[in-house]
Scaffold this active site. Structure first.
Site, PDB file in Angstrom:
ATOM      1  N   HIS A 149      12.644   9.010  12.607  1.00  0.00           N
ATOM      2  CA  HIS A 149      11.498   8.079  12.506  1.00  0.00           C
ATOM      3  C   HIS A 149      10.164   8.840  12.673  1.00  0.00           C
ATOM      4  O   HIS A 149       9.408   8.588  13.628  1.00  0.00           O
ATOM      5  CB  HIS A 149      11.620   6.964  13.546  1.00  0.00           C
ATOM      6  CG  HIS A 149      10.829   5.736  13.184  1.00  0.00           C
ATOM      7  ND1 HIS A 149      11.196   4.462  13.536  1.00  0.00           N
ATOM      8  CD2 HIS A 149       9.670   5.591  12.483  1.00  0.00           C
ATOM      9  CE1 HIS A 149      10.306   3.594  13.090  1.00  0.00           C
ATOM     10  NE2 HIS A 149       9.362   4.261  12.433  1.00  0.00           N
ATOM     11  N   ARG A 179       0.827  -1.216   0.000  1.00  0.00           N
ATOM     12  CA  ARG A 179       0.000   0.000   0.000  1.00  0.00           C
ATOM     13  C   ARG A 179       0.854   1.255   0.000  1.00  0.00           C
ATOM     14  O   ARG A 179       0.565   2.231  -0.703  1.00  0.00           O
ATOM     15  CB  ARG A 179      -0.864   0.030   1.270  1.00  0.00           C
ATOM     16  CG  ARG A 179      -1.827  -1.117   1.404  1.00  0.00           C
ATOM     17  CD  ARG A 179      -2.329  -1.181   2.829  1.00  0.00           C
ATOM     18  NE  ARG A 179      -1.267  -1.668   3.731  1.00  0.00           N
ATOM     19  CZ  ARG A 179      -1.264  -2.863   4.284  1.00  0.00           C
ATOM     20  NH1 ARG A 179      -2.258  -3.685   4.104  1.00  0.00           N
ATOM     21  NH2 ARG A 179      -0.276  -3.258   5.069  1.00  0.00           N
ATOM     22  N   ILE A 180       1.931   1.247   0.798  1.00  0.00           N
ATOM     23  CA  ILE A 180       2.733   2.469   0.930  1.00  0.00           C
ATOM     24  C   ILE A 180       3.511   2.748  -0.362  1.00  0.00           C
ATOM     25  O   ILE A 180       3.555   3.887  -0.835  1.00  0.00           O
ATOM     26  CB  ILE A 180       3.660   2.373   2.165  1.00  0.00           C
ATOM     27  CG1 ILE A 180       2.794   2.388   3.430  1.00  0.00           C
ATOM     28  CG2 ILE A 180       4.675   3.507   2.184  1.00  0.00           C
ATOM     29  CD1 ILE A 180       3.531   2.175   4.736  1.00  0.00           C
ATOM     30  N   ARG A 200      12.274   0.225   7.778  1.00  0.00           N
ATOM     31  CA  ARG A 200      12.959  -0.073   9.030  1.00  0.00           C
ATOM     32  C   ARG A 200      14.471  -0.021   8.781  1.00  0.00           C
ATOM     33  O   ARG A 200      14.952  -0.461   7.729  1.00  0.00           O
ATOM     34  CB  ARG A 200      12.605  -1.476   9.528  1.00  0.00           C
ATOM     35  CG  ARG A 200      11.235  -1.592  10.180  1.00  0.00           C
ATOM     36  CD  ARG A 200      11.173  -0.856  11.518  1.00  0.00           C
ATOM     37  NE  ARG A 200       9.891  -1.029  12.176  1.00  0.00           N
ATOM     38  CZ  ARG A 200       8.852  -0.213  12.052  1.00  0.00           C
ATOM     39  NH1 ARG A 200       8.933   0.868  11.267  1.00  0.00           N
ATOM     40  NH2 ARG A 200       7.727  -0.437  12.714  1.00  0.00           N
ATOM     41  N   GLU A 218      17.882   3.228  17.066  1.00  0.00           N
ATOM     42  CA  GLU A 218      17.115   4.470  17.155  1.00  0.00           C
ATOM     43  C   GLU A 218      16.997   4.843  18.623  1.00  0.00           C
ATOM     44  O   GLU A 218      16.587   3.991  19.412  1.00  0.00           O
ATOM     45  CB  GLU A 218      15.723   4.290  16.537  1.00  0.00           C
ATOM     46  CG  GLU A 218      15.798   4.118  15.043  1.00  0.00           C
ATOM     47  CD  GLU A 218      14.445   4.003  14.360  1.00  0.00           C
ATOM     48  OE1 GLU A 218      13.416   4.159  15.048  1.00  0.00           O
ATOM     49  OE2 GLU A 218      14.422   3.753  13.145  1.00  0.00           O
ATOM     50  N   SER A 254       5.088   8.625  10.040  1.00  0.00           N
ATOM     51  CA  SER A 254       3.636   8.641  10.298  1.00  0.00           C
ATOM     52  C   SER A 254       3.231   9.786  11.222  1.00  0.00           C
ATOM     53  O   SER A 254       2.078   9.845  11.676  1.00  0.00           O
ATOM     54  CB  SER A 254       3.194   7.302  10.900  1.00  0.00           C
ATOM     55  OG  SER A 254       3.756   7.143  12.185  1.00  0.00           O
TER      56      SER A 254
END
Ligand code: DGY
Length: 359
Positions: A324, A194-195, A276, A305, A327
């Site tokens: 990060h 989807r992305i 990732r 991270e 979203s």
């Protein structure tokens, strides 16, 4: 709507009330509440999710009251003891140790993330724990950020603002701060889902010439939506002017972007990763960037991270690193928390979740 910190704290106090059975409650109400399923939430999730849980009247929950600091492992292992449900984010490792600490009551895990590499799926499956996650609701935000990162990297925006601010801006120069444009380019997508489709849809108006992708197998339905051609990994490396990594981190994709891939890429290519950090062999990427094997990289994800500020990748002008945030829009993070809350409630009722991982 996004609530400020004060409002959020007020909401949380209300939300956790069922666990701190107060004197103002009648004994009957206390009894009723303490018979509700117990849930632990490992992070201060956005208000929408908390509201859903609180208003459901279906669970009693306790929450780690911070967004800035993850719950310490020792505390987490204590807090999960005996819970029926768990809401977590991607910083919590959900493994055998944690599931053992939780014990046999734990029936549902709901992660506020599309990624699930922090979950030991095998251990969850063994214990028949159902798992909810949050795909789809973040697709737009992640695609948008990926395009922003791609343009920032390829048009050297971080370098440019730095030069403008620090006196490097002299006369107009013919080749100063030149980068690479999307018009007439080939964009490669590693892992078409989807992305990846959403990224391609946004890039198309920039007059991209061709979209190509690779995956474990062709995905014709998705590919048709963006008129993308299926190619091998080698061809993806060779042809891509921009290579966007969109695959999940699994044992198969761990460090799949390594010396072998970078050595086949053009030295004018831009590498973008918003999936990732673990899919990239970071030392190999450093080598490829510092030797000029590839032109630039934009990373929203790294290992570890946060990436220590002393990390060699931070020394490179042709590497743009974000913390990060793909979203991170108010709308999306609230939607993720709402979906995580609804998945949990449905799971605890024994009903199908809105988005459930097939284990
Ligand atoms: O897995 C996820 O959901 C993202 O990396 C953070 O939103």
């Amino acid at each position: 709507m996004w609530y400020g910190r004060v409002a959020l704290r007020r909401l949380q106090r209300i939300a956790v009330a069922p666990l701190s059975v107060g004197s103002s409650l009648t004994r009957a109400a206390q009894r009723e509440m303490s018979s509700l399923p117990r849930v632990y939430i490992t992070r201060q999730i956005p208000p929408e999710g908390l509201r859903i849980l609180r208003e459901s009247g279906q669970v009693q929950f306790d929450i780690w009251d911070s967004d800035d600091v993850p719950v310490p492992r020792k505390e987490l292992l204590k807090k999960v003891k005996g819970v029926d449900g768990l809401v977590c984010v991607l910083t919590e490792k959900i493994d055998a140790e944690l599931l053992d600490a939780a014990g046999p009551n734990l029936k549902v895990l709901s992660t506020m993330s599309v990624g699930f590499d922090h979950l030991s799926l095998e251990e969850l499956k063994k214990r028949r724990i159902r798992v909810g996650y949050t795909p789809d609701v973040l697709t737009d935000a992640v695609a948008e950020l990926t395009v922003a990162l791609l343009l920032t990297t390829s048009r050297r925006l971080v370098e440019a603002t730095h030069e403008a601010k620090t006196g490097g801006w002299g006369t107009w120069r013919t080749l100063w701060l030149c980068g690479y444009e999307l018009a007439n380019s080939t964009v490669g997508i590693l892992g078409l889902g989807r992305i990846g489709v959403a990224i391609a849809e946004r890039l198309k108006p920039f007059k991209v010439k061709k979209f190509i992708y690779t995956d474990v197998a062709p995905r014709p339905e998705l590919a048709r939506m963006i008129d993308a051609e299926y190619v091998s990994m080698d061809e993806l490396a060779r042809q891509s002017d921009f290579l966007a990594v969109c695959c999940a981190l699994t044992p198969e994709t761990k460090e799949i972007c390594n010396k072998d891939l970078f050595s086949k890429m053009k030295n004018t290519s831009i590498f973008i990763n918003t999936s990732r950090g673990g899919v990239v062999h970071q030392e190999d990427l450093y080598e490829a960037l510092s030797s000029g094997q590839i032109a630039g990289a934009g990373l929203d994800v790294t290992v570890p991270e946060p990436l220590p500020t002393s990390h060699p990748l931070f020394t490179l002008k042709n590497c743009v690193i974000l913390p990060h945030i793909a979203s991170a829009s108010y709308t999306t993070r609230n939607a993720m928390s709402a979906l995580a809350a609804n998945n949990l409630l449905l799971g605890l009722k024994g009903e199908p979740m809105i988005k459930e991982l097939k284990l």
